[in-house]
Design an enzyme around this catalytic site. Structure first.
Site, PDB file in Angstrom:
ATOM      1  N   LYS A   9      -9.209  50.080 100.938  1.00 53.39           N
ATOM      2  CA  LYS A   9     -10.016  50.146  99.725  1.00 53.39           C
ATOM      3  C   LYS A   9     -11.460  50.547 100.062  1.00 53.39           C
ATOM      4  CE  LYS A   9      -8.512  46.008  98.134  1.00 53.39           C
ATOM      5  NZ  LYS A   9      -8.196  44.931  97.129  1.00 53.39           N
ATOM      6  N   TYR A  49      -3.034  48.979  88.880  1.00 53.99           N
ATOM      7  CA  TYR A  49      -3.359  47.559  88.681  1.00 53.99           C
ATOM      8  C   TYR A  49      -2.946  47.066  87.289  1.00 53.99           C
ATOM      9  CZ  TYR A  49      -6.005  47.098  93.072  1.00 53.99           C
ATOM     10  OH  TYR A  49      -6.372  47.011  94.392  1.00 53.99           O
ATOM     11  N   ASN A 112     -11.452  42.428  99.860  1.00 50.81           N
ATOM     12  CA  ASN A 112     -10.455  42.011 100.856  1.00 50.81           C
ATOM     13  C   ASN A 112      -9.801  43.204 101.576  1.00 50.81           C
ATOM     14  OD1 ASN A 112      -8.805  42.937  98.847  1.00 50.81           O
ATOM     15  ND2 ASN A 112      -7.639  41.040  98.583  1.00 50.81           N
ATOM     16  N   HIS A 115      -4.992  46.845 100.063  1.00 50.17           N
ATOM     17  CA  HIS A 115      -3.914  46.474  99.145  1.00 50.17           C
ATOM     18  C   HIS A 115      -2.617  46.827  99.847  1.00 50.17           C
ATOM     19  CE1 HIS A 115      -1.277  46.320  95.646  1.00 50.17           C
ATOM     20  NE2 HIS A 115      -0.740  47.419  96.148  1.00 50.17           N
ATOM     21  N   GLU A 126       4.934  52.089  93.716  1.00 52.26           N
ATOM     22  CA  GLU A 126       3.571  52.474  94.097  1.00 52.26           C
ATOM     23  C   GLU A 126       3.545  53.763  94.915  1.00 52.26           C
ATOM     24  OE1 GLU A 126       1.749  47.929  94.080  1.00 52.26           O
ATOM     25  OE2 GLU A 126       1.963  48.984  95.990  1.00 52.26           O
TER      26      GLU A 126
HETATM   27  P1  CMP Z   1      -5.122  43.725  95.864  1.00 54.37           P
HETATM   28  O1  CMP Z   1      -4.022  43.449  96.816  1.00 54.37           O
HETATM   29  O2  CMP Z   1      -5.801  45.044  95.866  1.00 54.37           O
HETATM   30  O3  CMP Z   1      -4.542  43.463  94.389  1.00 54.37           O
HETATM   31  C1  CMP Z   1      -5.366  43.058  93.317  1.00 54.37           C
HETATM   32  C2  CMP Z   1      -6.744  42.705  93.763  1.00 54.37           C
HETATM   33  O4  CMP Z   1      -7.480  41.929  92.841  1.00 54.37           O
HETATM   34  C3  CMP Z   1      -6.672  41.828  94.998  1.00 54.37           C
HETATM   35  O5  CMP Z   1      -6.270  42.607  96.087  1.00 54.37           O
HETATM   36  C4  CMP Z   1      -8.063  41.259  95.045  1.00 54.37           C
HETATM   37  O6  CMP Z   1      -8.992  42.140  95.666  1.00 54.37           O
HETATM   38  C5  CMP Z   1      -8.399  41.141  93.563  1.00 54.37           C
HETATM   39  N1  CMP Z   1      -8.250  39.767  93.048  1.00 54.37           N
HETATM   40  C6  CMP Z   1      -7.141  39.010  93.037  1.00 54.37           C
HETATM   41  N2  CMP Z   1      -7.379  37.812  92.464  1.00 54.37           N
HETATM   42  C7  CMP Z   1      -8.682  37.808  92.115  1.00 54.37           C
HETATM   43  C8  CMP Z   1      -9.538  36.860  91.494  1.00 54.37           C
HETATM   44  N3  CMP Z   1      -9.082  35.674  91.115  1.00 54.37           N
HETATM   45  N4  CMP Z   1     -10.833  37.208  91.278  1.00 54.37           N
HETATM   46  C9  CMP Z   1     -11.284  38.427  91.673  1.00 54.37           C
HETATM   47  N5  CMP Z   1     -10.527  39.366  92.271  1.00 54.37           N
HETATM   48  C10 CMP Z   1      -9.238  39.072  92.488  1.00 54.37           C
END
Ligand code: CMP
Length: 149
Positions: A9, A49, A112, A115, A126
């Site tokens: 990301k 998403y 984080n 994905h 996906e």
């Molecule tokens: P990802 O695996 O990209 O899928 C959805 C993303 O939403 C996740 O990683 C996080 O970066 C983000 N995410 C998930 N839960 C939360 C939350 N409670 N608050 C903010 N961001 C979130």
């Protein structure tokens, strides 16, 4: 053959961690079959998403994933989805095991880094969303016989 979509990301790209993240997945023995570096159109982000639509963090999520380039990768192999999820670690880096990408390289759920598809079915969905069939390279890796029985 099972496939998983991994997105490095914008935070991973901006922080110069693409090489480290790919190295971890390659060293695990995973096989790369497609890669694309792109600025994500909002429409693609919304489709990717869609499951999070309506959640409090949804708009911020779209803003972040479209804010800078993403490196989209497709990995292929037996049990590749669960193997990658293990190497990636828990969504919140604070809960991720040491040695995982999110633990070792991140500190917040919002940033984080990666994905990864969460099921083989979502992996197929996906991969089809981000790549056309012609983008997927079918190749024989000579080291496979030293990785799989
Ligand atoms: P990802 O695996 O990209 O899928 C959805 C993303 O939403 C996740 O990683 C996080 O970066 C983000 N995410 C998930 N839960 C939360 C939350 N409670 N608050 C903010 N961001 C979130």
């Amino acid at each position: 053959m099972e496939r998983s979509l991994v997105l490095i990301k914008p935070d991973g790209v901006q922080r110069g961690l693409m090489g480290d993240i790919i190295r971890r997945l390659e060293q695990r023995g995973l096989k790369l079959v497609a890669a694309k570096f792109l600025l994500v159109p909002r429409e693609l982000a919304e489709k990717h998403y869609a499951i999070h639509k309506g959640k409090a963090f949804y708009n911020d999520l779209l803003d972040r994933i479209t804010s800078a380039p993403v490196l989209a990768l497709v990995w292929e192999g037996a049990q590749v989805v669960s193997s990658i999820r293990q190497t990636v670690g828990s969504t919140n880096p604070a809960n991720a095991e040491p040695g995982t990408i999110r633990h070792d390289l991140g500190l917040s759920t919002e940033y984080n880094l990666v994905h990864a598809s969460d099921s083989p079915e979502n992996g197929e969905f996906e991969v089809a969303l981000w790549f056309s069939p012609a983008d997927l390279v079918s190749w024989k890796r000579d080291t496979d016989r030293w990785i799989y029985p």
